[in-house]
Design a protein around this motif. Structure first.
Motif, short mmCIF file in Angstrom:
data_model
loop_
_atom_site.label_atom_id
_atom_site.label_comp_id
_atom_site.label_asym_id
_atom_site.label_seq_id
_atom_site.Cartn_x
_atom_site.Cartn_y
_atom_site.Cartn_z
N GLU A 21 0.82 -1.20 0.00
CA GLU A 21 0.00 0.00 0.00
C GLU A 21 0.87 1.26 0.00
O GLU A 21 1.65 1.51 0.90
N HIS A 22 0.73 2.03 -1.12
CA HIS A 22 1.46 3.29 -1.31
C HIS A 22 2.96 3.12 -1.08
O HIS A 22 3.63 4.02 -0.57
N ASN A 23 3.47 1.94 -1.45
CA ASN A 23 4.89 1.64 -1.34
C ASN A 23 5.42 1.72 0.08
O ASN A 23 6.62 1.92 0.31
N GLY A 24 4.51 1.57 1.05
CA GLY A 24 4.94 1.58 2.45
C GLY A 24 5.29 2.95 2.99
O GLY A 24 5.88 3.06 4.07
N ILE A 25 4.91 4.01 2.26
CA ILE A 25 5.23 5.37 2.68
C ILE A 25 3.97 6.06 3.19
O ILE A 25 2.94 6.08 2.50
N ASP A 31 8.68 6.18 6.56
CA ASP A 31 9.00 5.01 5.74
C ASP A 31 9.21 3.73 6.54
O ASP A 31 9.80 2.77 6.04
N GLU A 32 8.70 3.69 7.78
CA GLU A 32 8.89 2.50 8.59
C GLU A 32 8.27 1.26 7.94
O GLU A 32 8.83 0.16 7.99
N ARG A 33 7.09 1.44 7.32
CA ARG A 33 6.43 0.29 6.70
C ARG A 33 7.24 -0.21 5.50
O ARG A 33 7.28 -1.42 5.23
N TRP A 34 7.87 0.70 4.75
CA TRP A 34 8.70 0.27 3.63
C TRP A 34 9.85 -0.60 4.10
O TRP A 34 10.13 -1.66 3.53
N HIS A 35 10.53 -0.17 5.17
CA HIS A 35 11.66 -0.96 5.68
C HIS A 35 11.19 -2.32 6.17
O HIS A 35 11.86 -3.35 5.94
N LEU A 36 10.03 -2.38 6.81
CA LEU A 36 9.50 -3.66 7.26
C LEU A 36 9.15 -4.54 6.07
O LEU A 36 9.40 -5.76 6.08
N LEU A 49 10.00 -10.65 -8.53
CA LEU A 49 9.07 -9.90 -7.69
C LEU A 49 8.20 -9.03 -8.59
O LEU A 49 8.71 -8.19 -9.34
N LEU A 50 6.90 -9.24 -8.51
CA LEU A 50 5.92 -8.45 -9.24
C LEU A 50 5.32 -7.46 -8.25
O LEU A 50 4.64 -7.86 -7.30
N ARG A 51 5.54 -6.17 -8.48
CA ARG A 51 5.11 -5.15 -7.51
C ARG A 51 4.01 -4.27 -8.07
O ARG A 51 3.99 -3.95 -9.24
N GLN A 52 3.10 -3.93 -7.19
CA GLN A 52 2.07 -2.94 -7.49
C GLN A 52 2.13 -1.84 -6.43
O GLN A 52 2.56 -2.07 -5.31
N GLU A 53 1.69 -0.67 -6.83
CA GLU A 53 1.71 0.53 -5.98
C GLU A 53 3.12 0.95 -5.58
O GLU A 53 3.41 1.18 -4.40
N PRO A 84 -1.54 10.14 -15.34
CA PRO A 84 -2.25 11.25 -14.70
C PRO A 84 -3.31 10.80 -13.72
O PRO A 84 -3.65 11.51 -12.78
N GLU A 85 -3.85 9.60 -13.93
CA GLU A 85 -4.87 9.07 -13.03
C GLU A 85 -4.30 8.48 -11.76
O GLU A 85 -5.00 8.41 -10.75
N SER A 86 -3.07 8.02 -11.81
CA SER A 86 -2.52 7.30 -10.66
C SER A 86 -1.01 7.43 -10.60
O SER A 86 -0.31 7.22 -11.60
N ALA A 87 -0.51 7.73 -9.41
CA ALA A 87 0.94 7.81 -9.18
C ALA A 87 1.47 6.49 -8.62
O ALA A 87 2.50 6.47 -7.96
N ASN A 88 0.76 5.39 -8.90
CA ASN A 88 1.10 4.09 -8.31
C ASN A 88 1.49 3.07 -9.38
O ASN A 88 0.73 2.14 -9.67
N PRO A 89 2.65 3.22 -10.02
CA PRO A 89 2.99 2.33 -11.13
C PRO A 89 3.32 0.91 -10.67
O PRO A 89 3.55 0.63 -9.49
#
Length: 312
Positions: A21-25, A31-36, A49-53, A84-89
């Motif tokens: 979710e939102h790259n853990g940020i 950014d604690e969630r990202w590190h976890l 690894l297939l990543r979303q968001e 433009p619709e989403s900043a979550n590539p």
């Protein structure tokens, strides 16, 4: 059904699909969630690894992408464009110890999030493997169906592919029909509009993307095989049908299996295990858990010898 023997460590090829979710940020930049999340991924040790968001991961020269690749142990990184619709590539990371990239494609026609699609050569195999991370539209069933149609181009005859992501819709097979949402109990009515379609004058759960990707018509083989269903029905692993999102939301009903991995039929036989991983760390990191597909590396190499088409 007899359970397969565990694979030796040198015969494992592991694919992980995860919407973090939102790259853990956090909204405050924490950014604690990202590190976890990176600790979780390091423990899972994915070869793919297939990543979303990957939210705003293109900023500052792709700093977040390279940081994630480094935490994975130096994986090769691919990032599709934001829109433009989403900043979550979407993005893909591949292990250079096993995989050599040969091509890269980005499919954007009609896609809410462009599909990130590298093609790789598996060391020790003759054929190539197309890999794709996708994130189907969250709000428009019609667009999801079009996106699924676009993804079928990655399963042309002779092509070997593994694709996965957040489907924002439900499995279509009879074995899971009882687990579809009870829409009368869902408080979020916009969610009802986003996730249902009209069928014969009745509003029902949207299963069309899964039907397009893995449906069997006129007894002919599907374009893709959905790995959770295969693991449950052919490998004797009912836990492969464990629900995924939402781990956090309570107003959208119970969790459902909207995160899925698919593969072209000629390589499905190499699959040995499919699992949805949920633990306390993952519950803290994201509203989606990772989906982990484990293949026999030797069997995958043999299967890839039949692949002749390498690109769209």
């Amino acid at each position: 059904m007899t359970k397969p023997e565990p694979l030796p460590d040198n015969d494992i090829f592991r694919v992980v699909s995860w919407n973090i979710e939102h790259n853990g940020i956090g909204r405050d930049g924490a950014d604690e969630r990202w590190h976890l999340a990176m600790d979780v991924l390091a423990a899972l040790r994915p070869h793919v690894l297939l990543r979303q968001e990957l939210t705003r991961a293109d900023m500052y020269g792709g700093r977040a992408v390279w940081a994630e690749a480094a935490r994975l142990g130096g994986h090769t990184a691919f990032l599709a464009k934001a829109t433009p619709e989403s900043a979550n590539p979407t993005g893909v990371y591949t292990d250079p110890a096993l995989l050599v990239p040969t091509e890269y494609y980005e499919h954007s026609t009609g896609m809410w999030h462009p599909v990130c699609n590298p093609v790789v050569k598996l060391k020790g195999a003759r054929g190539k493997l197309s890999i794709a991370s996708f994130h189907l539209c969250s709000f428009d069933p019609g667009r999801r169906a079009n996106e699924a149609k676009r993804l079928t181009t990655l399963g042309k005859p002779g092509m070997a592919a593994i694709i996965g992501g957040d489907c924002n819709s439900y499995p279509h097979t009879a074995v899971e029909v009882q687990s579809l949402p009870d829409w009368g109990s869902v408080e979020d009515r916009s969610h009802f509009e986003h996730r249902t379609i009209d069928r014969n004058g009745e509003r029902v759960s949207d299963t069309e993307p899964d039907r397009i990707l893995s449906g069997i018509h006129d007894d002919r083989p599907p374009v893709f095989v959905e790995l959770g269903h295969y693991a449950a029905t052919c490998l004797g692993q009912p836990s492969a049908l464990a629900p995924t999102a939402s781990l956090w939301r309570k107003d959208q009903g119970e969790r459902h299996r909207i995160d899925r991995i698919y593969a072209t039929p000629q390589i499905v036989g190499a699959l040995t295990k499919l699992e949805v991983v949920v633990n306390d760390e993952i519950l803290e990191v994201s509203d989606h858990p990772p989906v982990v597909a484990t293949f026999s590396l030797a069997a995958l190499r043999r299967a890839l010898s039949t692949a002749t088409v390498t690109a769209v």
